[in-house]
Scaffold this motif. Structure first.
Motif, mmCIF file in Angstrom:
data_model
loop_
_atom_site.group_PDB
_atom_site.id
_atom_site.type_symbol
_atom_site.label_atom_id
_atom_site.label_comp_id
_atom_site.label_asym_id
_atom_site.label_seq_id
_atom_site.Cartn_x
_atom_site.Cartn_y
_atom_site.Cartn_z
ATOM 1 N N GLY A 154 -8.971 20.508 -1.758
ATOM 2 C CA GLY A 154 -9.426 19.125 -1.770
ATOM 3 C C GLY A 154 -8.383 18.213 -1.154
ATOM 4 N N THR A 155 -8.530 16.928 -1.461
ATOM 5 C CA THR A 155 -7.660 15.894 -0.914
ATOM 6 C C THR A 155 -6.888 15.233 -2.044
ATOM 7 N N MET A 156 -5.600 15.064 -1.843
ATOM 8 C CA MET A 156 -4.737 14.448 -2.859
ATOM 9 C C MET A 156 -5.042 12.958 -2.983
ATOM 10 N N ASP A 157 -5.168 12.508 -4.225
ATOM 11 C CA ASP A 157 -5.375 11.091 -4.480
ATOM 12 C C ASP A 157 -4.126 10.325 -4.058
ATOM 13 N N SER A 213 -2.300 9.887 -1.362
ATOM 14 C CA SER A 213 -1.794 10.213 -0.028
ATOM 15 C C SER A 213 -2.912 10.605 0.933
ATOM 16 N N GLY A 214 -3.984 11.171 0.404
ATOM 17 C CA GLY A 214 -5.055 11.663 1.261
ATOM 18 C C GLY A 214 -4.737 12.996 1.916
#
Length: 173
Positions: A76-79, A81-82
Motif C-alpha cells: 500500500g501507500t504510507m500515510d 509521505s505517500g
C-alpha cells in the motif's frame, strides 16, 4: 441470535484473536495460515480505510507458498509521505502488522476503540463479518493520539470462523 449464542461467538473469536496475536508475536507465520478463510483468503489493509482493489489478498496456499520466500510485495501507500510500502510477507508481518506488542493490548469485540481522523470503512467492506480489535493507547498525558490497533476480521464458513482481514490502524495526522 440469542444472548448465549452472541456470548459464545464473542468468546470463540476472542480466543482465536488471542491465538493469532500470539502467532504474530512469536513469528510463527506458517501456523497463521490455518486461520485463513478457505474460499476468500485473507486481505491485509495497512490502515482503517480498506481498499479492496489495492490491498494484498492471499489464499491459504499462496500465503504458505510465499511466506517463507524473499518475494517482495507492494502492500500500500504510507500515510503522510505517500511512499509505496514494499516488503516480504515476513517483514510486513513483523514491521507493520505486529509493530507494537498487541498481545498486551486491550481487546474488544465488534467495537472500535481507536478513532482518529482517518476513515474507517470496515463495516461497509465486511458487512456480515465480526471483528476483534487489539488496542494500545498512546504514551504520555494525551493518550488520544499516537495509539495503534490491530483488527482481525472473521467470517463463518461451514460452521467455523476464519480470518478474512487483518487491518492495522493508528493515529494519523
Amino acid at each position: 441470535m440469542s444472548k448465549n449464542n452472541i456470548e459464545d461467538k464473542e468468546a470463540a473469536l476472542k480466543h482465536s484473536n488471542e491465538q493469532i496475536v500470539q502467532l504474530l508475536k512469536d513469528k510463527k507465520y506458517g501456523k497463521l495460515a490455518n486461520f485463513i478463510h478457505p474460499e476468500k483468503g485473507v486481505r491485509f489493509s495497512m490502515y482503517a480505510f480498506i481498499v479492496p482493489e489495492e490491498d494484498k489478498v492471499f489464499s491459504k496456499s499462496e500465503f504458505l507458498k510465499f511466506q517463507p520466500t524473499g518475494t517482495i510485495f507492494t502492500w500500500g501507500t504510507m500515510d503522510g509521505s505517500g511512499d509505496i510500502y514494499q516488503a516480504t510477507i515476513n517483514n510486513y508481518l513483523t514491521k507493520w502488522v505486529y509493530s507494537k506488542d498487541f498481545a498486551s493490548g486491550q481487546v474488544s469485540f465488534n467495537e472500535f476503540q481507536g478513532s482518529g481522523n482517518s476513515l474507517n470503512n470496515l463495516k461497509k467492506i465486511y458487512p456480515d463479518a465480526d471483528f476483534t480489535e487489539n488496542f494500545i493507547k498512546g504514551p504520555g498525558p494525551d493518550t488520544g493520539t499516537d495509539w495503534n490497533c490491530l483488527r482481525l476480521v472473521f467470517e463463518k464458513h461451514q460452521g467455523t470462523y476464519y480470518l478474512v482481514g487483518i487491518v492495522n490502524d493508528q493515529w494519523t495526522i
